[in-house]
Scaffold this motif. Structure first.
Motif, PDB file in Angstrom:
ATOM      1  N   PRO A   1     -48.343 -75.504  25.266  1.00  0.00           N
ATOM      2  CA  PRO A   1     -48.167 -75.763  23.837  1.00  0.00           C
ATOM      3  C   PRO A   1     -46.832 -76.437  23.517  1.00  0.00           C
ATOM      4  O   PRO A   1     -45.805 -76.116  24.115  1.00  0.00           O
ATOM      5  CB  PRO A   1     -48.232 -74.360  23.220  1.00  0.00           C
ATOM      6  N   HIS A   2     -46.875 -77.352  22.570  1.00  0.00           N
ATOM      7  CA  HIS A   2     -45.672 -78.012  22.062  1.00  0.00           C
ATOM      8  C   HIS A   2     -45.848 -78.257  20.569  1.00  0.00           C
ATOM      9  O   HIS A   2     -46.951 -78.563  20.098  1.00  0.00           O
ATOM     10  CB  HIS A   2     -45.414 -79.339  22.771  1.00  0.00           C
ATOM     11  N   THR A   3     -44.732 -78.122  19.838  1.00  0.00           N
ATOM     12  CA  THR A   3     -44.739 -78.358  18.395  1.00  0.00           C
ATOM     13  C   THR A   3     -43.772 -79.490  18.069  1.00  0.00           C
ATOM     14  O   THR A   3     -42.619 -79.472  18.505  1.00  0.00           O
ATOM     15  CB  THR A   3     -44.347 -77.088  17.620  1.00  0.00           C
ATOM     16  N   VAL A   4     -44.259 -80.444  17.290  1.00  0.00           N
ATOM     17  CA  VAL A   4     -43.453 -81.581  16.850  1.00  0.00           C
ATOM     18  C   VAL A   4     -43.371 -81.543  15.327  1.00  0.00           C
ATOM     19  O   VAL A   4     -44.412 -81.492  14.652  1.00  0.00           O
ATOM     20  CB  VAL A   4     -44.068 -82.919  17.301  1.00  0.00           C
ATOM     21  N   ARG A   5     -42.175 -81.544  14.811  1.00  0.00           N
ATOM     22  CA  ARG A   5     -41.982 -81.663  13.366  1.00  0.00           C
ATOM     23  C   ARG A   5     -41.327 -83.013  13.082  1.00  0.00           C
ATOM     24  O   ARG A   5     -40.380 -83.407  13.768  1.00  0.00           O
ATOM     25  CB  ARG A   5     -41.084 -80.551  12.826  1.00  0.00           C
ATOM     26  N   VAL A   6     -41.824 -83.693  12.073  1.00  0.00           N
ATOM     27  CA  VAL A   6     -41.233 -84.963  11.653  1.00  0.00           C
ATOM     28  C   VAL A   6     -40.934 -84.884  10.165  1.00  0.00           C
ATOM     29  O   VAL A   6     -41.852 -84.678   9.348  1.00  0.00           O
ATOM     30  CB  VAL A   6     -42.151 -86.153  11.943  1.00  0.00           C
ATOM     31  N   LEU A   7     -39.667 -85.011   9.829  1.00  0.00           N
ATOM     32  CA  LEU A   7     -39.230 -85.054   8.439  1.00  0.00           C
ATOM     33  C   LEU A   7     -39.110 -86.513   8.034  1.00  0.00           C
ATOM     34  O   LEU A   7     -38.312 -87.260   8.612  1.00  0.00           O
ATOM     35  CB  LEU A   7     -37.882 -84.341   8.294  1.00  0.00           C
ATOM     36  N   LEU A   8     -39.917 -86.934   7.062  1.00  0.00           N
ATOM     37  CA  LEU A   8     -39.831 -88.281   6.508  1.00  0.00           C
ATOM     38  C   LEU A   8     -39.162 -88.201   5.154  1.00  0.00           C
ATOM     39  O   LEU A   8     -39.608 -87.457   4.270  1.00  0.00           O
ATOM     40  CB  LEU A   8     -41.229 -88.896   6.367  1.00  0.00           C
ATOM     41  N   ASP A   9     -38.097 -88.952   4.982  1.00  0.00           N
ATOM     42  CA  ASP A   9     -37.345 -88.943   3.727  1.00  0.00           C
ATOM     43  C   ASP A   9     -37.085 -90.387   3.308  1.00  0.00           C
ATOM     44  O   ASP A   9     -35.994 -90.913   3.460  1.00  0.00           O
ATOM     45  CB  ASP A   9     -36.034 -88.173   3.910  1.00  0.00           C
ATOM     46  N   GLY A  10     -38.121 -91.034   2.824  1.00  0.00           N
ATOM     47  CA  GLY A  10     -38.004 -92.454   2.509  1.00  0.00           C
ATOM     48  C   GLY A  10     -37.907 -93.265   3.798  1.00  0.00           C
ATOM     49  O   GLY A  10     -38.770 -93.168   4.672  1.00  0.00           O
ATOM     50  N   THR A  11     -36.845 -94.034   3.919  1.00  0.00           N
ATOM     51  CA  THR A  11     -36.698 -94.879   5.111  1.00  0.00           C
ATOM     52  C   THR A  11     -36.051 -94.162   6.285  1.00  0.00           C
ATOM     53  O   THR A  11     -35.972 -94.713   7.380  1.00  0.00           O
ATOM     54  CB  THR A  11     -35.862 -96.131   4.789  1.00  0.00           C
ATOM     55  N   SER A  12     -35.573 -92.953   6.094  1.00  0.00           N
ATOM     56  CA  SER A  12     -34.965 -92.197   7.189  1.00  0.00           C
ATOM     57  C   SER A  12     -35.916 -91.111   7.665  1.00  0.00           C
ATOM     58  O   SER A  12     -36.811 -90.671   6.934  1.00  0.00           O
ATOM     59  CB  SER A  12     -33.628 -91.584   6.757  1.00  0.00           C
ATOM     60  N   GLY A  13     -35.728 -90.678   8.908  1.00  0.00           N
ATOM     61  CA  GLY A  13     -36.597 -89.650   9.452  1.00  0.00           C
ATOM     62  C   GLY A  13     -35.936 -88.904  10.592  1.00  0.00           C
ATOM     63  O   GLY A  13     -34.975 -89.381  11.198  1.00  0.00           O
ATOM     64  N   GLN A  14     -36.466 -87.715  10.878  1.00  0.00           N
ATOM     65  CA  GLN A  14     -36.011 -86.903  12.006  1.00  0.00           C
ATOM     66  C   GLN A  14     -37.225 -86.267  12.664  1.00  0.00           C
ATOM     67  O   GLN A  14     -38.039 -85.633  11.984  1.00  0.00           O
ATOM     68  CB  GLN A  14     -35.042 -85.807  11.553  1.00  0.00           C
ATOM     69  N   ALA A  15     -37.357 -86.455  13.969  1.00  0.00           N
ATOM     70  CA  ALA A  15     -38.402 -85.804  14.749  1.00  0.00           C
ATOM     71  C   ALA A  15     -37.757 -84.722  15.607  1.00  0.00           C
ATOM     72  O   ALA A  15     -36.708 -84.960  16.221  1.00  0.00           O
ATOM     73  CB  ALA A  15     -39.129 -86.817  15.624  1.00  0.00           C
ATOM     74  N   VAL A  16     -38.377 -83.551  15.668  1.00  0.00           N
ATOM     75  CA  VAL A  16     -37.857 -82.427  16.455  1.00  0.00           C
ATOM     76  C   VAL A  16     -38.988 -81.866  17.295  1.00  0.00           C
ATOM     77  O   VAL A  16     -40.073 -81.560  16.766  1.00  0.00           O
ATOM     78  CB  VAL A  16     -37.262 -81.333  15.552  1.00  0.00           C
ATOM     79  N   VAL A  17     -38.759 -81.721  18.594  1.00  0.00           N
ATOM     80  CA  VAL A  17     -39.754 -81.187  19.518  1.00  0.00           C
ATOM     81  C   VAL A  17     -39.356 -79.779  19.937  1.00  0.00           C
ATOM     82  O   VAL A  17     -38.245 -79.570  20.448  1.00  0.00           O
ATOM     83  CB  VAL A  17     -39.893 -82.081  20.761  1.00  0.00           C
TER      84      VAL A  17
ATOM     85  N   ARG B   1     -54.067 -77.856  17.922  1.00  0.00           N
ATOM     86  CA  ARG B   1     -54.011 -76.548  17.261  1.00  0.00           C
ATOM     87  C   ARG B   1     -53.775 -76.704  15.756  1.00  0.00           C
ATOM     88  O   ARG B   1     -54.361 -75.984  14.946  1.00  0.00           O
ATOM     89  CB  ARG B   1     -52.875 -75.714  17.848  1.00  0.00           C
ATOM     90  N   GLN B   2     -52.869 -77.646  15.416  1.00  0.00           N
ATOM     91  CA  GLN B   2     -52.470 -77.758  14.012  1.00  0.00           C
ATOM     92  C   GLN B   2     -51.917 -79.150  13.758  1.00  0.00           C
ATOM     93  O   GLN B   2     -51.159 -79.693  14.545  1.00  0.00           O
ATOM     94  CB  GLN B   2     -51.397 -76.716  13.673  1.00  0.00           C
ATOM     95  N   LEU B   3     -52.303 -79.752  12.641  1.00  0.00           N
ATOM     96  CA  LEU B   3     -51.653 -80.951  12.125  1.00  0.00           C
ATOM     97  C   LEU B   3     -51.643 -80.832  10.608  1.00  0.00           C
ATOM     98  O   LEU B   3     -52.700 -80.846   9.965  1.00  0.00           O
ATOM     99  CB  LEU B   3     -52.374 -82.220  12.570  1.00  0.00           C
TER     100      LEU B   3
END
Length: 476
Positions: A424-440, A470-472
């Motif tokens: 199992p792995h979880t990826v979160r992506v925060l989109l804030d307009g033109t900027s973003g952060q992906a965290v694994v 599992r989840q999206l």
């Protein structure tokens, strides 16, 4: 807006300070004048404060730039400390019109406050420059701390040795003081013989480990860190020695309520174009650090930021190009993708999958077209244990079929080492307009900027392998 930016200007280096139950985020206010050397005013310090990295209070400029002939025409990076009820602010003074033929000098400047972080009085008599043996044009980013309450104050700086190889003369210089006014040179904290310089040094203790954080632009524009069992080193490189990639620079840390946060900036790109060069300054961004047993730091989004996106919706995926109806229904020995509806420009995407052994790559399609062919790609590559950002279509070098940027496999400056064993792995992506952060896995972070956002669909893909979904979800 989670990735905060002032209404006029951009966020440069952030100087975080925990005081009176709040986190005070001083920052270099970059107003981007066309010709910085010709302006009537230089770069000041501005300030925002927060308790949760969701709601911010803007306090405006709190340390004005000096006048045209002052040594602190530009007020560059430094640090803030408390000594009893009195606050001390140390910063770098710079003036492009002062110095000699080799360039303008940098000096350490000092300001004080009676306890209000928004009110400062400069102390010009306490200004000092580089001692003999150090390049006077590189004497910046003073960071002040104590190794214990009964020990002298320490100041470390980004400095360079005179008469040393240009790209390997960087040193973390050190001075000591008993009163925060008179400083005595001491043995350098770290001499790596590797970098042009180590900008924005930051030193702290966490449990049994000491950390030295710095930013460098020799091998790559990244914030790195070293670990040691004592405050003087020896400083060792952990297996993952970077905080993030190219798009999270000059990160400095702060302890708040027993937690450790790293605050940096996500740069803009020239011409507001994805093909443009990275610029200095942009939007404020934060990661929370977690300590692993061997001293390595893991990075994720603060829980308060995640909780701010409370309207959670499941993403309903449709198969593309002959893919199975749902991910995980069968073995895949090719590329398969599924696409969902368009999502808001400001949202949090969460993906959890079980990855089968031998899978070559999988990940998320962001800002995607309805057919999934034009997208920002957050790609996880288990065979290489790395996380990358890609985009299709890529640029072209000419009209012929083969004249595509296939020799640029992804945004190489954003590549992140990332453990990806089967399971199992979880990826979160925060989109804030033109900027973003992906965290694994709340462990590895990749910040990015995409100026050309496309249609906005979200999707899932896998190549040469299989994942069980599992989840999206998306949340706004």
């Amino acid at each position: 807006m989670i990735h905060w930016r002032p209404s006029s200007g951009f966020v440069g280096d952030v100087i975080p300070f925990s005081h009176a139950g709040r986190i005070w985020l001083f920052y270099l206010l970059d107003e981007r004048p066309e010709d910085p050397t010709a302006g009537a005013s230089g770069m000041p310090w501005a300030l925002v404060s927060t308790t949760d990295f969701v709601q911010y209070t803007d306090h405006g400029v709190v340390l004005p730039a000096g006048d045209r002939d002052a040594v602190d025409f530009d007020c560059y990076t430094g640090s803030v400390v408390a000594d009893g009820s009195r606050l001390h602010l140390f910063y770098t003074g710079h003036n492009p019109r002062l110095g000699d033929g080799d360039g303008s000098f940098q000096v350490v400047c000092h300001a004080v406050s009676d306890g209000d972080p928004t009110q400062w009085t400069k102390q010009p008599a306490l200004t000092f420059g580089a001692p003999a043996g150090f390049v006077p044009q590189d004497w910046r980013d003073p960071f002040v701390y104590r190794t214990a309450a009964d020990q002298p104050w320490q100041m470390v700086l980004a400095a360079r040795y005179v008469d040393a190889p240009d790209r390997r003369c960087g040193v973390v210089a050190r001075l000591t003081s008993t009163d925060l006014e008179q400083w005595t040179p001491a043995e350098p904290l770290w001499e790596p013989h590797r970098f042009i310089t180590q900008e924005c040094p930051d030193v702290f203790q966490w449990g049994d480990w000491w950390y030295l954080v710095y930013s460098e632009f020799t091998d790559a524009f990244q914030t790195r860190y070293r670990i040691a069992r004592g405050p003087s080193g020896p400083w060792l490189a952990p297996g993952r020695d970077t905080v993030d990639g190219r798009a999270f620079y000059a990160a400095k840390s702060v302890s708040f309520q027993g937690r450790r946060f790293f605050i940096g900036w996500i740069p803009t790109k020239q011409g507001d174009s994805d093909a443009g060069r990275w610029q200095w300054a942009g939007d404020l961004a934060v990661l929370e650090a977690h300590q692993e047993d061997d001293g390595t730091l893991a990075f994720g989004l603060p829980a308060e930021v995640v909780a701010a996106y409370s309207d959670v919706q499941d993403v309903k995926l449709s198969p593309l190009g002959g893919a199975d109806a749902e991910p995980g229904q069968g073995a895949i020995d090719r590329y398969a993708a599924w696409i969902g509806d368009a999502v808001p420009e400001h949202c949090l995407i969460t993906l959890t999958v079980d990855v089968e052994a031998g899978t070559q790559s999988f990940g998320l399609l962001l800002h995607a077209s309805a057919d999934g062919e034009d997208a920002t790609v957050v790609r996880l590559e288990p065979q290489r244990n790395r996380l990358v950002l890609d985009h299709w279509p890529r640029g072209r070098t000419g009209p012929a079929q083969w004249q595509v940027d296939g020799d640029v496999p992804h945004a190489v400056e954003l590549e992140r080492p990332c453990p990806l064993p089967p399971g199992p792995h979880t990826v979160r992506v925060l989109l804030d307009g033109t900027s973003g952060q992906a965290v694994v896995d709340n462990r590895v972070a990749l910040s990015f900027r995409r100026h050309e956002l496309g249609a906005g669909h979200v999707g899932l893909f896998v190549t040469d392998g299989a994942v069980n979904l599992r989840q999206l979800t998306t949340a706004s």
